[in-house]
Scaffold this motif. Structure first.
Motif, PDB file in Angstrom:
ATOM      1  N   PHE A  81       0.792  -1.224   0.000  1.00 43.68           N
ATOM      2  CA  PHE A  81       0.000   0.000   0.000  1.00 43.68           C
ATOM      3  C   PHE A  81       0.824   1.274   0.000  1.00 43.68           C
ATOM      4  N   PRO A  82       1.789   1.443   0.896  1.00 39.38           N
ATOM      5  CA  PRO A  82       2.582   2.666   0.785  1.00 39.38           C
ATOM      6  C   PRO A  82       3.306   2.766  -0.549  1.00 39.38           C
ATOM      7  N   SER A  83       3.660   1.614  -1.128  1.00 38.84           N
ATOM      8  CA  SER A  83       4.260   1.627  -2.467  1.00 38.84           C
ATOM      9  C   SER A  83       3.275   2.174  -3.490  1.00 38.84           C
ATOM     10  N   ALA A  84       2.030   1.690  -3.418  1.00 40.17           N
ATOM     11  CA  ALA A  84       1.010   2.145  -4.362  1.00 40.17           C
ATOM     12  C   ALA A  84       0.757   3.634  -4.226  1.00 40.17           C
ATOM     13  N   LEU A  85       0.671   4.118  -2.982  1.00 39.70           N
ATOM     14  CA  LEU A  85       0.466   5.547  -2.758  1.00 39.70           C
ATOM     15  C   LEU A  85       1.620   6.355  -3.334  1.00 39.70           C
ATOM     16  N   ALA A  86       2.841   5.878  -3.095  1.00 41.91           N
ATOM     17  CA  ALA A  86       4.023   6.598  -3.561  1.00 41.91           C
ATOM     18  C   ALA A  86       4.112   6.605  -5.084  1.00 41.91           C
TER      19      ALA A  86
ATOM     20  N   THR B 155       1.911   9.068  -7.056  1.00 48.24           N
ATOM     21  CA  THR B 155       2.277  10.484  -7.121  1.00 48.24           C
ATOM     22  C   THR B 155       3.082  10.801  -8.372  1.00 48.24           C
ATOM     23  N   GLY B 156       3.710   9.783  -8.974  1.00 40.61           N
ATOM     24  CA  GLY B 156       4.561  10.010 -10.131  1.00 40.61           C
ATOM     25  C   GLY B 156       5.907  10.596  -9.780  1.00 40.61           C
ATOM     26  N   GLU B 157       6.244  10.680  -8.493  1.00 37.71           N
ATOM     27  CA  GLU B 157       7.484  11.326  -8.072  1.00 37.71           C
ATOM     28  C   GLU B 157       8.541  10.353  -7.561  1.00 37.71           C
ATOM     29  N   VAL B 158       8.218   9.083  -7.525  1.00 46.41           N
ATOM     30  CA  VAL B 158       9.208   8.051  -7.241  1.00 46.41           C
ATOM     31  C   VAL B 158       8.974   6.918  -8.229  1.00 46.41           C
ATOM     32  N   ASP B 159       9.988   6.110  -8.464  1.00 47.71           N
ATOM     33  CA  ASP B 159       9.879   5.004  -9.405  1.00 47.71           C
ATOM     34  C   ASP B 159       9.787   3.668  -8.680  1.00 47.71           C
ATOM     35  N   ALA B 160       9.000   2.774  -9.230  1.00 50.33           N
ATOM     36  CA  ALA B 160       8.988   1.393  -8.766  1.00 50.33           C
ATOM     37  C   ALA B 160      10.071   0.645  -9.537  1.00 50.33           C
ATOM     38  N   LEU B 161      11.151   0.273  -8.846  1.00 53.99           N
ATOM     39  CA  LEU B 161      12.260  -0.408  -9.505  1.00 53.99           C
ATOM     40  C   LEU B 161      12.004  -1.907  -9.623  1.00 53.99           C
ATOM     41  N   VAL B 162      11.566  -2.506  -8.526  1.00 50.61           N
ATOM     42  CA  VAL B 162      11.310  -3.956  -8.488  1.00 50.61           C
ATOM     43  C   VAL B 162      10.068  -4.199  -7.645  1.00 50.61           C
ATOM     44  N   ALA B 163       9.154  -5.024  -8.121  1.00 50.03           N
ATOM     45  CA  ALA B 163       7.979  -5.426  -7.338  1.00 50.03           C
ATOM     46  C   ALA B 163       8.097  -6.890  -6.969  1.00 50.03           C
ATOM     47  N   PHE B 164       7.743  -7.202  -5.717  1.00 51.63           N
ATOM     48  CA  PHE B 164       7.669  -8.579  -5.250  1.00 51.63           C
ATOM     49  C   PHE B 164       6.218  -9.027  -5.369  1.00 51.63           C
TER      50      PHE B 164
ATOM     51  N   ILE C 221      -9.357  -1.022  -1.586  1.00 48.27           N
ATOM     52  CA  ILE C 221      -9.020  -1.234  -0.179  1.00 48.27           C
ATOM     53  C   ILE C 221      -8.521   0.058   0.454  1.00 48.27           C
ATOM     54  N   ALA C 222      -7.762   0.856  -0.308  1.00 47.83           N
ATOM     55  CA  ALA C 222      -7.290   2.142   0.197  1.00 47.83           C
ATOM     56  C   ALA C 222      -8.458   3.089   0.423  1.00 47.83           C
ATOM     57  N   GLU C 223      -9.443   3.055  -0.470  1.00 48.62           N
ATOM     58  CA  GLU C 223     -10.589   3.948  -0.328  1.00 48.62           C
ATOM     59  C   GLU C 223     -11.398   3.612   0.920  1.00 48.62           C
ATOM     60  N   VAL C 224     -11.502   2.324   1.244  1.00 50.17           N
ATOM     61  CA  VAL C 224     -12.184   1.914   2.474  1.00 50.17           C
ATOM     62  C   VAL C 224     -11.499   2.526   3.690  1.00 50.17           C
ATOM     63  N   ALA C 225     -10.166   2.668   3.590  1.00 50.44           N
ATOM     64  CA  ALA C 225      -9.398   3.239   4.697  1.00 50.44           C
ATOM     65  C   ALA C 225      -9.439   4.763   4.712  1.00 50.44           C
ATOM     66  N   GLY C 226     -10.148   5.369   3.744  1.00 50.92           N
ATOM     67  CA  GLY C 226     -10.231   6.819   3.685  1.00 50.92           C
ATOM     68  C   GLY C 226      -9.138   7.459   2.875  1.00 50.92           C
ATOM     69  N   VAL C 227      -8.416   6.670   2.091  1.00 57.41           N
ATOM     70  CA  VAL C 227      -7.320   7.186   1.275  1.00 57.41           C
ATOM     71  C   VAL C 227      -7.604   6.801  -0.173  1.00 57.41           C
ATOM     72  N   LYS C 228      -7.766   7.798  -1.051  1.00 56.60           N
ATOM     73  CA  LYS C 228      -8.000   7.545  -2.463  1.00 56.60           C
ATOM     74  C   LYS C 228      -6.694   7.709  -3.229  1.00 56.60           C
ATOM     75  N   LEU C 229      -6.272   6.641  -3.865  1.00 57.31           N
ATOM     76  CA  LEU C 229      -4.995   6.686  -4.578  1.00 57.31           C
ATOM     77  C   LEU C 229      -4.976   7.771  -5.632  1.00 57.31           C
ATOM     78  N   GLU C 230      -6.130   8.004  -6.295  1.00 59.05           N
ATOM     79  CA  GLU C 230      -6.136   8.993  -7.366  1.00 59.05           C
ATOM     80  C   GLU C 230      -5.998  10.419  -6.849  1.00 59.05           C
ATOM     81  N   ASP C 231      -6.199  10.630  -5.553  1.00 55.46           N
ATOM     82  CA  ASP C 231      -6.037  11.956  -4.983  1.00 55.46           C
ATOM     83  C   ASP C 231      -4.575  12.326  -4.759  1.00 55.46           C
ATOM     84  N   LEU C 232      -3.711  11.324  -4.700  1.00 57.83           N
ATOM     85  CA  LEU C 232      -2.300  11.563  -4.401  1.00 57.83           C
ATOM     86  C   LEU C 232      -1.502  11.664  -5.698  1.00 57.83           C
ATOM     87  N   LYS C 233      -1.618  12.793  -6.394  1.00 57.70           N
ATOM     88  CA  LYS C 233      -0.954  12.981  -7.686  1.00 57.70           C
ATOM     89  C   LYS C 233      -0.052  14.205  -7.619  1.00 57.70           C
TER      90      LYS C 233
END
Length: 307
Positions: A105-110, A113-122, A295-307
């Motif tokens: 989840f913190p990876s998805a949020l980050a 934003t378009g301001e960090v890169d996902a180098l490797v996903a497990f 799942i993030a939206e259920v927690a009150g955090v919308k991924l699309e808002d973090l841009k």
């Protein structure tokens, strides 16, 4: 090598709604996409991490990771401890460090934003991410029994310690701060301590910690019970990198991560061992993180808002 800890980015007692707004500001304060500096084969690789493990008799998983990563890359590794997940993201975004290793989840949020890169996903595996536990003498037998009770979560940006168990309680018909009181303990150890001391009725944590036992999970057999399990996740964790990394360093990091998180290193890596042996995807597409949105939206955090 360890560097001084960076200052805390956010207090862990913020509500999820406040977290959303402040995280959006924190993660979008500077422009992304800086020019990659020329490769320096002698430069250390820097990593920001939350402290892992406080048992003085056991080797810190981060120290083990750093040693293995130095062997795999031939580069010195500098570790900087930070207090929470958002501080890891901010350190990467601000070019203070090269990488950070985070759960889904913190990876998805980050990444969103378009301001960090996902180098490797497990890639995830088909087993629960989280579980909620109670003391063995508790009258609680299932997740729905937390109605009217107090539940400890680890951290508002934690996949296993908040997002997934929060969703699990939601699916059982319980809404946070309406049907039960949520306490953020500042980490998994804090959740366990709150449960031991009778401050909460249950603690929601990573499923894998309960399987590891002491010292990562402080309860002995017969002292605790699990009362629910969350779904699995498509992406279990991600190595995040600063956007200004040069191509050669990216390649060194990707190859080093593949070597360090081989299955045979799982035990030595301790709390980080949950990533060992998992399928790795280099430069995963942003779409890989889309399943986290609901799942993030259920927690009150919308991924699309973090841009």
């Amino acid at each position: 090598m360890r560097k001084p800890a960076l200052p805390k980015a956010l207090p862990t007692t913020l509500s999820a709604i406040a977290l959303t707004g402040i995280a959006a500001l924190a993660l979008t304060g500077c422009s992304a996409g800086a020019e990659a500096a020329p490769a320096d084969a002698d430069a250390p690789i820097t990593i920001a991490t939350l402290p892992l493990g406080d048992d003085p008799t056991a080797e810190n998983p981060i120290d083990v990771f750093a040693e293995l990563f130095e062997e795999a890359t031939g580069r010195e590794v500098e570790v900087t401890d930070v207090p929470d997940y958002l501080s890891v993201v901010e350190a990467i975004r601000a070019d203070h460090v090269d990488i950070g290793i985070m759960s889904g989840f913190p990876s998805a949020l980050a990444v969103n934003t378009g301001e960090v890169d996902a180098l490797v996903a497990f890639e995830g595996i088909d087993e629960p991410v989280s579980t909620c536990v109670v003391l063995n003498d508790s009258p609680i037998t299932e997740v729905a029994d937390f109605k009217g009770k107090t539940v400890a979560f680890a951290d508002q940006a934690s996949s296993s310690g908040f997002f997934m168990p929060n969703y699990m309680l939601h699916e059982a018909g319980l809404e946070r701060d309406v049907d039960y009181e949520a306490i953020f303990a500042g980490g998994h150890e804090g959740s366990f301590a709150a449960l031991q001391q009778g401050q909460v009725d249950g603690a929601c944590t990573a499923f894998m910690l309960t399987e590891m036992g002491e010292p990562m999970f402080p309860f002995k057999d017969g002292e605790w019970r699990a009362v629910g399990e969350s779904p699995s996740m498509a992406v279990q964790g991600t190595v995040l990198g600063r956007k200004s990394l040069d191509p050669e360093t990216r390649k060194v990091i990707e190859e080093g991560i593949a070597a360090v998180f081989a299955a045979e290193n799982a035990e030595a890596l301790g709390a980080m061992g949950s990533f060992a042996g998992l399928t790795q995807t280099v430069a995963p597409a942003p779409a890989s993180f889309a399943p986290f949105a609901e799942i993030a939206e259920v927690a009150g955090v919308k991924l699309e808002d973090l841009k």
